[in-house]
Design a protein around this motif. Structure first.
Motif, short mmCIF file in Angstrom:
data_model
loop_
_atom_site.label_atom_id
_atom_site.label_comp_id
_atom_site.label_asym_id
_atom_site.label_seq_id
_atom_site.Cartn_x
_atom_site.Cartn_y
_atom_site.Cartn_z
N GLN A 110 33.10 45.59 35.64
CA GLN A 110 33.83 46.72 35.10
C GLN A 110 35.06 46.26 34.32
OE1 GLN A 110 34.50 48.85 38.73
NE2 GLN A 110 32.56 49.95 38.61
N ALA A 111 35.74 45.24 34.82
CA ALA A 111 36.92 44.72 34.14
C ALA A 111 36.55 44.08 32.81
CB ALA A 111 37.63 43.71 35.04
N VAL A 112 35.45 43.35 32.77
CA VAL A 112 34.99 42.75 31.52
C VAL A 112 34.67 43.84 30.50
CG1 VAL A 112 33.11 41.42 30.47
CG2 VAL A 112 34.19 40.61 32.56
N HIS A 113 34.03 44.90 30.96
CA HIS A 113 33.72 46.02 30.08
C HIS A 113 35.00 46.63 29.49
CE1 HIS A 113 31.74 49.59 28.55
NE2 HIS A 113 32.62 50.32 29.20
N LEU A 114 36.02 46.78 30.31
CA LEU A 114 37.28 47.34 29.84
C LEU A 114 37.99 46.41 28.85
CD1 LEU A 114 38.76 48.94 33.06
CD2 LEU A 114 38.02 50.12 30.99
N THR A 115 37.92 45.10 29.09
CA THR A 115 38.58 44.17 28.15
C THR A 115 37.94 44.25 26.77
OG1 THR A 115 37.18 42.34 28.85
CG2 THR A 115 39.31 42.55 29.94
N ARG A 116 36.64 44.43 26.73
CA ARG A 116 35.96 44.52 25.44
C ARG A 116 36.20 45.86 24.76
NH1 ARG A 116 30.27 41.85 27.31
NH2 ARG A 116 31.03 39.72 27.47
N ARG A 117 36.21 46.92 25.57
CA ARG A 117 36.31 48.26 25.00
C ARG A 117 37.74 48.63 24.61
NH1 ARG A 117 33.87 53.89 27.37
NH2 ARG A 117 34.27 55.03 25.47
N CYS A 118 38.71 48.24 25.43
CA CYS A 118 40.09 48.68 25.22
C CYS A 118 41.02 47.59 24.74
CB CYS A 118 40.64 49.26 26.52
SG CYS A 118 39.67 50.64 27.14
N ALA A 119 40.53 46.39 24.57
CA ALA A 119 41.34 45.26 24.10
C ALA A 119 42.58 45.05 24.97
CB ALA A 119 41.74 45.45 22.64
N ILE A 120 42.35 44.94 26.28
CA ILE A 120 43.42 44.64 27.23
C ILE A 120 43.09 43.33 27.93
CG2 ILE A 120 44.11 47.03 27.56
CD1 ILE A 120 42.53 47.09 30.15
N SER A 121 44.08 42.77 28.61
CA SER A 121 43.86 41.50 29.29
C SER A 121 42.98 41.70 30.53
CB SER A 121 45.19 40.88 29.69
OG SER A 121 45.79 41.66 30.71
N MET A 122 42.43 40.61 31.01
CA MET A 122 41.58 40.66 32.20
C MET A 122 42.39 41.08 33.43
SD MET A 122 38.48 40.31 33.06
CE MET A 122 37.31 39.77 34.25
N ALA A 123 43.63 40.62 33.52
CA ALA A 123 44.48 41.00 34.65
C ALA A 123 44.72 42.51 34.67
CB ALA A 123 45.79 40.24 34.59
N MET A 124 45.04 43.07 33.51
CA MET A 124 45.27 44.50 33.42
C MET A 124 43.98 45.28 33.69
SD MET A 124 47.34 46.99 32.95
CE MET A 124 48.79 46.37 32.16
N ALA A 125 42.87 44.80 33.17
CA ALA A 125 41.59 45.46 33.39
C ALA A 125 41.19 45.43 34.86
CB ALA A 125 40.51 44.81 32.54
N SER A 126 41.52 44.36 35.58
CA SER A 126 41.21 44.28 37.01
C SER A 126 41.99 45.30 37.81
CB SER A 126 41.52 42.87 37.53
OG SER A 126 40.70 41.93 36.89
N ILE A 127 43.17 45.65 37.33
CA ILE A 127 43.98 46.66 38.01
C ILE A 127 43.50 48.07 37.67
CG2 ILE A 127 46.31 47.65 38.13
CD1 ILE A 127 47.33 44.76 37.59
N VAL A 128 43.12 48.29 36.42
CA VAL A 128 42.76 49.62 35.95
C VAL A 128 41.32 50.00 36.33
CG1 VAL A 128 42.47 51.01 33.85
CG2 VAL A 128 44.44 49.50 34.08
N ALA A 129 40.43 49.03 36.43
CA ALA A 129 39.01 49.30 36.69
C ALA A 129 38.76 50.14 37.93
CB ALA A 129 38.23 48.00 36.74
N PRO A 130 39.37 49.84 39.09
CA PRO A 130 39.12 50.69 40.25
C PRO A 130 39.64 52.12 40.08
CG PRO A 130 40.13 48.63 40.93
CD PRO A 130 40.16 48.67 39.44
N LEU A 131 40.66 52.28 39.27
CA LEU A 131 41.19 53.63 39.02
C LEU A 131 40.23 54.46 38.17
CD1 LEU A 131 44.90 52.65 38.27
CD2 LEU A 131 43.99 53.59 40.40
N LEU A 132 39.60 53.82 37.21
CA LEU A 132 38.69 54.53 36.33
C LEU A 132 37.30 54.73 36.93
CD1 LEU A 132 39.54 52.89 32.89
CD2 LEU A 132 40.17 55.16 33.70
N HIS A 133 36.79 53.70 37.59
CA HIS A 133 35.42 53.73 38.08
C HIS A 133 35.32 54.07 39.57
CE1 HIS A 133 33.91 52.09 34.33
NE2 HIS A 133 34.86 51.19 34.37
#
Length: 61
Positions: A34-57
């Motif tokens: 999920q974090a990898v998907h967010l990094t590609r879609r939203c152009a954010i860092s992996m660290a930020m995507a790891s934090i945001v992924a559980p909130l979204l999914h």
């Protein structure tokens, strides 16, 4: 090849000779995917995507 196709038409199972099994080491955790998907879609860092992924999914567990 014709023999295999003929066997399948008759209802025999497909042989597993060339099938690769997934190992536990090759399966990525859901949160990482999920974090990898967010990094590609939203152009954010992996660290930020790891934090945001559980909130979204939702929780992966």
């Amino acid at each position: 090849m014709a023999e295999k196709e003929k066997g399948r038409r008759e209802g025999s199972p497909i042989p597993n000779n060339g099938v690769w099994r997934d190992t536990a080491e090759s399966k990525a955790p859901l949160l990482k995917l999920q974090a990898v998907h967010l990094t590609r879609r939203c152009a954010i860092s992996m660290a930020m995507a790891s934090i945001v992924a559980p909130l979204l999914h939702g929780d992966a567990a």
